[in-house]
Design a protein around this motif. Structure first.
Motif, PDB file in Angstrom:
ATOM      1  N   UNK A   1       0.843  -1.182   0.000  1.00  0.00           N
ATOM      2  CA  UNK A   1       0.000   0.000   0.000  1.00  0.00           C
ATOM      3  C   UNK A   1       0.887   1.245   0.000  1.00  0.00           C
ATOM      4  N   UNK A   2       0.615   2.166  -0.892  1.00  0.00           N
ATOM      5  CA  UNK A   2       1.416   3.373  -1.042  1.00  0.00           C
ATOM      6  C   UNK A   2       0.988   4.422  -0.029  1.00  0.00           C
ATOM      7  N   UNK A   3       1.972   5.074   0.583  1.00  0.00           N
ATOM      8  CA  UNK A   3       1.703   6.185   1.486  1.00  0.00           C
ATOM      9  C   UNK A   3       1.052   7.315   0.683  1.00  0.00           C
ATOM     10  N   UNK A   4       0.008   7.928   1.238  1.00  0.00           N
ATOM     11  CA  UNK A   4      -0.723   8.993   0.526  1.00  0.00           C
ATOM     12  C   UNK A   4       0.187  10.167   0.193  1.00  0.00           C
ATOM     13  N   UNK A   5       1.129  10.475   1.083  1.00  0.00           N
ATOM     14  CA  UNK A   5       2.041  11.592   0.818  1.00  0.00           C
ATOM     15  C   UNK A   5       3.021  11.254  -0.290  1.00  0.00           C
ATOM     16  N   UNK A   6       3.481  10.009  -0.323  1.00  0.00           N
ATOM     17  CA  UNK A   6       4.377   9.576  -1.399  1.00  0.00           C
ATOM     18  C   UNK A   6       3.642   9.639  -2.738  1.00  0.00           C
ATOM     19  N   UNK A  56       9.790  11.944   3.065  1.00  0.00           N
ATOM     20  CA  UNK A  56       8.383  12.165   3.404  1.00  0.00           C
ATOM     21  C   UNK A  56       8.281  12.892   4.735  1.00  0.00           C
ATOM     22  N   UNK A  57       9.045  12.463   5.704  1.00  0.00           N
ATOM     23  CA  UNK A  57       9.016  13.082   7.038  1.00  0.00           C
ATOM     24  C   UNK A  57       9.404  14.558   6.969  1.00  0.00           C
ATOM     25  N   UNK A  58      10.480  14.860   6.241  1.00  0.00           N
ATOM     26  CA  UNK A  58      10.952  16.238   6.141  1.00  0.00           C
ATOM     27  C   UNK A  58       9.943  17.124   5.423  1.00  0.00           C
ATOM     28  N   UNK A  59       9.397  16.631   4.318  1.00  0.00           N
ATOM     29  CA  UNK A  59       8.407  17.419   3.585  1.00  0.00           C
ATOM     30  C   UNK A  59       7.134  17.608   4.408  1.00  0.00           C
ATOM     31  N   UNK A  60       6.761  16.614   5.201  1.00  0.00           N
ATOM     32  CA  UNK A  60       5.600  16.746   6.084  1.00  0.00           C
ATOM     33  C   UNK A  60       5.855  17.821   7.136  1.00  0.00           C
ATOM     34  N   UNK A  61       7.033  17.773   7.755  1.00  0.00           N
ATOM     35  CA  UNK A  61       7.380  18.762   8.779  1.00  0.00           C
ATOM     36  C   UNK A  61       7.443  20.175   8.202  1.00  0.00           C
ATOM     37  N   UNK A  62       7.764  20.267   6.913  1.00  0.00           N
ATOM     38  CA  UNK A  62       7.839  21.577   6.253  1.00  0.00           C
ATOM     39  C   UNK A  62       6.449  22.044   5.786  1.00  0.00           C
ATOM     40  N   UNK A  63       5.419  21.238   6.027  1.00  0.00           N
ATOM     41  CA  UNK A  63       4.066  21.625   5.668  1.00  0.00           C
ATOM     42  C   UNK A  63       3.751  21.524   4.188  1.00  0.00           C
ATOM     43  N   UNK A 104      13.727  18.477  -1.068  1.00  0.00           N
ATOM     44  CA  UNK A 104      13.845  18.451   0.397  1.00  0.00           C
ATOM     45  C   UNK A 104      14.650  19.655   0.891  1.00  0.00           C
ATOM     46  N   UNK A 105      15.794  19.915   0.279  1.00  0.00           N
ATOM     47  CA  UNK A 105      16.624  21.032   0.749  1.00  0.00           C
ATOM     48  C   UNK A 105      15.909  22.371   0.573  1.00  0.00           C
ATOM     49  N   UNK A 106      15.137  22.517  -0.490  1.00  0.00           N
ATOM     50  CA  UNK A 106      14.380  23.752  -0.709  1.00  0.00           C
ATOM     51  C   UNK A 106      13.255  23.860   0.312  1.00  0.00           C
ATOM     52  N   UNK A 107      12.589  22.764   0.609  1.00  0.00           N
ATOM     53  CA  UNK A 107      11.494  22.785   1.575  1.00  0.00           C
ATOM     54  C   UNK A 107      11.985  23.107   2.981  1.00  0.00           C
ATOM     55  N   UNK A 108      13.219  22.773   3.285  1.00  0.00           N
ATOM     56  CA  UNK A 108      13.788  23.038   4.620  1.00  0.00           C
ATOM     57  C   UNK A 108      14.108  24.507   4.851  1.00  0.00           C
ATOM     58  N   UNK A 109      14.258  25.255   3.766  1.00  0.00           N
ATOM     59  CA  UNK A 109      14.600  26.674   3.918  1.00  0.00           C
ATOM     60  C   UNK A 109      13.455  27.433   4.582  1.00  0.00           C
TER      61      UNK A 109
END
Length: 110
Positions: A1-6, A56-63, A104-109
């Motif tokens: 089953x694929x993660x919805x965020x992925x 996925x975790x990083x992008x989730x934390x970045x909203x 990911x690096x852009x989302x962390x900014x």
């Protein structure tokens, strides 16, 4: 089953690849076609990511995800993310993993 965020991230990357593909068709530009293929590669990688994957975790934390009904999600693009993806792709060849690292690096900014 694929993660919805992925799945949402993969859908977003497919949409960006389609835009590059359309542009490549209109302009007959091979570099643009390669960029579209790299985005498809990134989408394939994203589709296989699990819920505990750092991307996925990083992008989730970045909203970067919005939860939708029926257990689905949507990836939320920003102008910074679009610019980050487009600029390097048109300048040099990248792999799908490199594109995801860039997202990911852009989302962390801040």
């Amino acid at each position: 089953m694929t993660d919805a965020r992925a799945a949402a991230l993969a859908d977003y990357l497919h949409q960006r690849a389609a835009a590059f593909s359309l542009s490549a068709d209109v302009n007959d530009a091979q570099e643009t076609a390669h960029a579209g293929m790299a985005l498809l590669d990134a989408a394939a990688v994203a589709q296989r990511l699990g819920p505990k994957d750092e991307i996925i975790r990083t992008l989730s934390e970045a909203g970067r995800f919005e939860t939708m009904p029926d257990g689905k999600a949507v990836f939320l693009e920003t102008s910074e993310l679009r610019t980050a993806i487009q600029r390097p792709l048109l300048g040099s060849r990248m792999t799908g993993h490199e594109i995801l690292a860039l997202v990911v690096s852009t989302a962390r900014r801040p």
